[in-house]
Design a protein around this motif. Sequence first.
Motif, PDB file in Angstrom:
ATOM      1  N   GLU A   1      20.892   3.579   1.726  1.00 39.75           N
ATOM      2  CA  GLU A   1      20.672   3.909   3.057  1.00 39.75           C
ATOM      3  C   GLU A   1      19.255   4.250   3.260  1.00 39.75           C
ATOM      4  OE1 GLU A   1      21.308   4.169   7.079  1.00 39.75           O
ATOM      5  OE2 GLU A   1      22.267   3.153   5.578  1.00 39.75           O
ATOM      6  N   MET A   2      18.744   5.114   2.465  1.00 39.65           N
ATOM      7  CA  MET A   2      17.331   5.415   2.686  1.00 39.65           C
ATOM      8  C   MET A   2      16.297   4.284   2.602  1.00 39.65           C
ATOM      9  SD  MET A   2      17.066   9.169   0.257  1.00 39.65           S
ATOM     10  CE  MET A   2      17.859  10.520   0.824  1.00 39.65           C
ATOM     11  N   ALA A   3      16.783   3.493   1.611  1.00 38.55           N
ATOM     12  CA  ALA A   3      16.099   2.158   1.260  1.00 38.55           C
ATOM     13  C   ALA A   3      16.104   1.453   2.471  1.00 38.55           C
ATOM     14  CB  ALA A   3      16.351   1.551  -0.032  1.00 38.55           C
ATOM     15  N   ASN A   4      17.038   0.997   2.859  1.00 41.90           N
ATOM     16  CA  ASN A   4      17.379   0.203   3.870  1.00 41.90           C
ATOM     17  C   ASN A   4      16.556   0.658   5.033  1.00 41.90           C
ATOM     18  OD1 ASN A   4      19.025  -1.640   2.905  1.00 41.90           O
ATOM     19  ND2 ASN A   4      20.998  -0.385   3.312  1.00 41.90           N
ATOM     20  N   GLN A   5      16.653   1.969   5.371  1.00 49.47           N
ATOM     21  CA  GLN A   5      15.685   2.672   6.485  1.00 49.47           C
ATOM     22  C   GLN A   5      14.426   2.490   6.313  1.00 49.47           C
ATOM     23  OE1 GLN A   5      16.858   3.502   9.584  1.00 49.47           O
ATOM     24  NE2 GLN A   5      19.138   3.543   9.039  1.00 49.47           N
ATOM     25  N   CYS A   6      14.002   2.868   4.918  1.00 49.32           N
ATOM     26  CA  CYS A   6      12.520   2.538   4.647  1.00 49.32           C
ATOM     27  C   CYS A   6      11.938   1.123   5.106  1.00 49.32           C
ATOM     28  CB  CYS A   6      12.256   2.895   3.368  1.00 49.32           C
ATOM     29  SG  CYS A   6      12.181   4.606   2.986  1.00 49.32           S
ATOM     30  N   ILE A   7      12.812   0.097   4.466  1.00 51.66           N
ATOM     31  CA  ILE A   7      12.297  -1.173   4.772  1.00 51.66           C
ATOM     32  C   ILE A   7      12.334  -1.468   6.267  1.00 51.66           C
ATOM     33  CG2 ILE A   7      13.151  -3.648   4.334  1.00 51.66           C
ATOM     34  CD1 ILE A   7      14.336  -2.507   1.527  1.00 51.66           C
ATOM     35  N   ALA A   8      13.269  -1.024   6.856  1.00 49.37           N
ATOM     36  CA  ALA A   8      13.420  -1.435   8.427  1.00 49.37           C
ATOM     37  C   ALA A   8      12.075  -1.020   8.985  1.00 49.37           C
ATOM     38  CB  ALA A   8      14.750  -0.754   9.109  1.00 49.37           C
ATOM     39  N   GLY A   9      11.844   0.345   8.490  1.00 56.24           N
ATOM     40  CA  GLY A   9      10.393   1.088   8.950  1.00 56.24           C
ATOM     41  C   GLY A   9       9.206   0.458   8.535  1.00 56.24           C
ATOM     42  N   GLY A  10       9.217  -0.480   7.575  1.00 57.12           N
ATOM     43  CA  GLY A  10       8.011  -1.202   7.186  1.00 57.12           C
ATOM     44  C   GLY A  10       7.341  -1.009   5.785  1.00 57.12           C
ATOM     45  N   ILE A  11       8.129   0.008   5.145  1.00 54.33           N
ATOM     46  CA  ILE A  11       7.744   0.322   3.760  1.00 54.33           C
ATOM     47  C   ILE A  11       8.525  -0.674   2.883  1.00 54.33           C
ATOM     48  CG2 ILE A  11       7.619   1.926   1.941  1.00 54.33           C
ATOM     49  CD1 ILE A  11       7.262   4.014   3.828  1.00 54.33           C
TER      50      ILE A  11
ATOM     51  N   GLY B   1       0.739  -1.236   0.016  1.00 53.73           N
ATOM     52  CA  GLY B   1       0.109   0.098  -0.228  1.00 53.73           C
ATOM     53  C   GLY B   1       0.718   1.224  -0.092  1.00 53.73           C
ATOM     54  N   VAL B   2       2.272   1.203   0.340  1.00 51.14           N
ATOM     55  CA  VAL B   2       2.744   2.285   0.429  1.00 51.14           C
ATOM     56  C   VAL B   2       4.049   2.231  -0.217  1.00 51.14           C
ATOM     57  CG1 VAL B   2       3.985   4.247   1.960  1.00 51.14           C
ATOM     58  CG2 VAL B   2       1.710   3.025   2.808  1.00 51.14           C
ATOM     59  N   VAL B   3       4.491   3.247  -1.257  1.00 53.28           N
ATOM     60  CA  VAL B   3       5.747   3.216  -2.115  1.00 53.28           C
ATOM     61  C   VAL B   3       6.570   4.236  -1.803  1.00 53.28           C
ATOM     62  CG1 VAL B   3       6.633   3.117  -4.528  1.00 53.28           C
ATOM     63  CG2 VAL B   3       4.474   1.898  -4.007  1.00 53.28           C
ATOM     64  N   ALA B   4       7.695   3.823  -1.473  1.00 56.88           N
ATOM     65  CA  ALA B   4       8.764   5.106  -1.106  1.00 56.88           C
ATOM     66  C   ALA B   4       9.315   5.607  -2.414  1.00 56.88           C
ATOM     67  CB  ALA B   4       9.716   4.504  -0.043  1.00 56.88           C
ATOM     68  N   VAL B   5       9.273   6.942  -2.505  1.00 60.62           N
ATOM     69  CA  VAL B   5       9.880   7.368  -3.740  1.00 60.62           C
ATOM     70  C   VAL B   5      11.130   7.987  -3.423  1.00 60.62           C
ATOM     71  CG1 VAL B   5       9.549   8.639  -5.536  1.00 60.62           C
ATOM     72  CG2 VAL B   5       7.650   7.764  -4.810  1.00 60.62           C
ATOM     73  N   LEU B   6      12.070   7.305  -3.570  1.00 56.49           N
ATOM     74  CA  LEU B   6      13.583   7.780  -3.043  1.00 56.49           C
ATOM     75  C   LEU B   6      14.493   8.645  -4.169  1.00 56.49           C
ATOM     76  CD1 LEU B   6      14.547   4.863  -1.017  1.00 56.49           C
ATOM     77  CD2 LEU B   6      13.174   7.126  -0.458  1.00 56.49           C
ATOM     78  N   ARG B   7      15.049   9.788  -3.774  1.00 54.08           N
ATOM     79  CA  ARG B   7      15.995  10.711  -4.441  1.00 54.08           C
ATOM     80  C   ARG B   7      17.055  10.967  -3.602  1.00 54.08           C
ATOM     81  NH1 ARG B   7      12.972  12.224  -9.032  1.00 54.08           N
ATOM     82  NH2 ARG B   7      10.867  12.071  -8.807  1.00 54.08           N
ATOM     83  N   GLY B   8      18.282  11.194  -4.238  1.00 51.83           N
ATOM     84  CA  GLY B   8      19.265  11.535  -3.477  1.00 51.83           C
ATOM     85  C   GLY B   8      20.531  12.047  -4.119  1.00 51.83           C
ATOM     86  N   GLU B   9      21.611  12.133  -3.751  1.00 54.00           N
ATOM     87  CA  GLU B   9      22.842  12.671  -4.303  1.00 54.00           C
ATOM     88  C   GLU B   9      23.677  11.489  -4.726  1.00 54.00           C
ATOM     89  OE1 GLU B   9      23.114  15.862  -5.160  1.00 54.00           O
ATOM     90  OE2 GLU B   9      21.059  16.153  -4.117  1.00 54.00           O
ATOM     91  N   SER B  10      23.492  10.365  -4.559  1.00 54.22           N
ATOM     92  CA  SER B  10      24.510   9.088  -4.828  1.00 54.22           C
ATOM     93  C   SER B  10      23.739   8.043  -4.575  1.00 54.22           C
ATOM     94  CB  SER B  10      25.667   9.339  -3.751  1.00 54.22           C
ATOM     95  OG  SER B  10      25.422   9.056  -2.606  1.00 54.22           O
ATOM     96  N   PRO B  11      24.226   6.770  -5.348  1.00 59.73           N
ATOM     97  CA  PRO B  11      23.752   5.606  -4.831  1.00 59.73           C
ATOM     98  C   PRO B  11      23.924   5.115  -3.458  1.00 59.73           C
ATOM     99  CG  PRO B  11      25.312   5.383  -6.721  1.00 59.73           C
ATOM    100  CD  PRO B  11      25.322   6.698  -6.138  1.00 59.73           C
ATOM    101  N   ASP B  12      24.743   5.497  -2.869  1.00 53.09           N
ATOM    102  CA  ASP B  12      25.119   5.146  -1.409  1.00 53.09           C
ATOM    103  C   ASP B  12      23.967   5.620  -0.455  1.00 53.09           C
ATOM    104  OD1 ASP B  12      27.108   3.503  -1.920  1.00 53.09           O
ATOM    105  OD2 ASP B  12      28.723   5.019  -1.495  1.00 53.09           O
ATOM    106  N   GLU B  13      23.580   7.133  -0.743  1.00 50.66           N
ATOM    107  CA  GLU B  13      22.647   7.694  -0.051  1.00 50.66           C
ATOM    108  C   GLU B  13      21.345   7.120  -0.101  1.00 50.66           C
ATOM    109  OE1 GLU B  13      21.156  12.241   1.042  1.00 50.66           O
ATOM    110  OE2 GLU B  13      21.830  11.874  -0.953  1.00 50.66           O
TER     111      GLU B  13
END
Length: 222
Positions: free
Chosen positions: A29-39, A14-26
Amino acid sequence: MKKIKLLQQVAQEGVVAVLRGESPDEVIEMANQCIAGGIKVIEITMTVPFALKAIEKLAMSYSSDTKDPSKFAIIGVGTALDPETARAAILSGAEFVVGPSLNPATVTLCNRYRVPVMPGCMTIKEIQEALELGVDIVKLFPGNLYSPAMIKAIKGPVPQANIMPTGGVSLDNLGDWIKAGAVAVGIGSDLTSEAVKSGNYDLIASRAGQYIEAYRSAKNAG
């Protein structure tokens, strides 16, 4: 059958995280945190420098097929403007493709490889064209130009359309979008802006958890 399963999983999560950043590593890390939080549905936009590297690394770490809950996530690509971009992302491991607009050639490419594609549409005409091309989920974009009442207006003439608003969805209005009939919602900068400003990316997991709680509350209320 995998395409059908993926679409069902996206609708269930039901929830899609749309991630933008300055680098692949950033964005990783955003994706890992989203997944850890449940998205669990992650869209890496092609505006990220070397975005394909991020998609590849995430696709090697997570899977929609795994039975290990800690490794379950659906990794996709966003801002795919053309079929060439979509194909490159698919080869890098993207399991769904999102675009800001309706590009028929991109839809054809994704249908050829049985990959869910979610093009951005703003009008009934575009939504009808998307359905005729075989699109299963239409991204209502930019969502901040509309209110949740737009979904009811769309579903008057085209009740068969599955609508995913993206842009302008917040904790305050997520419930209204779901109650209005959205199949899922896309969340962008509201997930990550505070973490980027502070440098504390753990805040993303906390924010993701709030969105998942809001989504489940809205679904249960419906």
